[in-house]
Design an enzyme around this catalytic site. Structure first.
Site: not given
Length: 322
Positions: A142, A158, A160, A162-163, A247
């Site tokens: 997915h 997850r 929703g 924004g992929k 980082r």
């Protein structure tokens, strides 16, 4: 894929491989369970100890000439040792005339004999990639897959998060969509993963609040491609859920798909973050590393060098008593 029948192979590759069954419908529903193709070789001479009977077998000019050189009784004996019950199919190249005993014994044992007009080497060249693709390990993920500067970026996270919106923005900036929502992944060779879209959803994206959109109709056919090698996994996470976010880039993350390790970039999202530019930088940074330039390692070496120089200066001054 678990198994392929001889009938399936003839239906799918009959034209490309120029196939013509010589034994009618006999054995056409036999299952092909391994992707290897070979010639019987010494098996026809009676050495069957290391005979891999589950493979597809090819009789070229050498094998047919050898069989025709035998008298009828030895020829049948050689064919009986060759046509084991596990043999799924036998191909005869260059449309050669086959011995009568071969056809008779094949029909008795329900083993299909299929002729091809191709030369042996060309037949191998066309058949082997097809079998490798059919039997290649595969899975479904997915996510969304895009071609960014020639690098395959697989976006996961997850539902929703924004992929799709990120990939849509990349397409608007001139990059290419491969698959949205569902990505079918197939392994090629030892460490190559190829991603593609579902046949029905190819070229389409689901944008929440808008619905389904046809990317090729909106942005042109150059905005989509059928498949792409997956080279970097970009995981989008919620800012609150982010743990130990990298980082410096010195501790490179990896993730595993179908047993293949892939570089992973974890991007925690917060309002105002330009995930599209970050994705482009991730792709360019991968290209840079592929060319032998590691920015994080170069900066670290530079930092260590500066620290060593300052330490030498400090030691020198501490010993200066004048």
């Amino acid at each position: 894929m678990g198994a392929l029948t001889v009938r399936d192979l003839v239906a799918q590759k009959g034209e490309s491989l120029q196939l013509e069954p010589l034994t009618g419908d006999a054995g056409m529903d036999r299952k092909i369970t391994v992707p290897e193709v070979s010639s019987p070789g010494l098996v026809l001479a009676g050495f069957t100890r290391r005979f891999l009977s589950k493979r597809l077998h090819v009789l070229g000019e050498t094998e047919i000439a050898y069989l025709k050189s035998l008298r009828p009784a030895p020829r049948r004996e050689a064919l009986e040792g060759f046509l084991q019950p596990e043999v799924p199919c036998v191909f005869v190249t260059k449309s050669q005339a086959v011995p009568r005993e071969l056809l008779e014994l094949a029909k008795e044992r329900d083993i299909p004999i299929i002729s091809t007009r191709l030369k042996t080497a060309e037949f191998y060249r066309r058949l082997t990639p097809y079998l490798s693709e059919v039997f290649a390990p595969s899975t479904t993920v997915h996510g969304s897959l895009a071609d960014v500067y020639g690098v395959g970026l697989l976006f996961v996270g997850r539902s929703g998060i924004g992929k799709s919106e990120c990939v849509l923005d990349l397409v608007e900036r001139g990059h290419r969509l491969v698959a949205d929502d569902v990505v079918h992944i197939t392994q090629r060779g030892a460490d190559v993963l190829i991603g593609r879209a579902n046949d029905l959803s190819y070229r389409f994206m689901e944008i929440r609040g808008v619905g389904l959109v046809d990317i090729s109709a909106l942005f042109g056919i150059r905005a989509v491609r059928q498949q792409k090698r997956i080279e970097v996994v970009v995981e989008l996470t919620d800012w609150e859920a982010a743990r130990d976010v990298e980082r410096t880039g010195l501790d490179a993350r990896t993730t595993t798909i179908l047993g293949v390790d892939l570089p992973q970039v974890v991007v925690p999202l917060n309002p105002g973050k330009n995930i599209t530019v970050i994705s482009e930088v991730a792709a360019m940074n991968h290209l840079l590393r592929y060319s032998g330039v590691d920015s994080a390692q170069a900066f670290n070496a530079r930092l260590l060098k500066r620290m060593a120089e300052r330490q030498e200066t400090k030691e020198y001054l501490s010993e200066d008593y004048e």
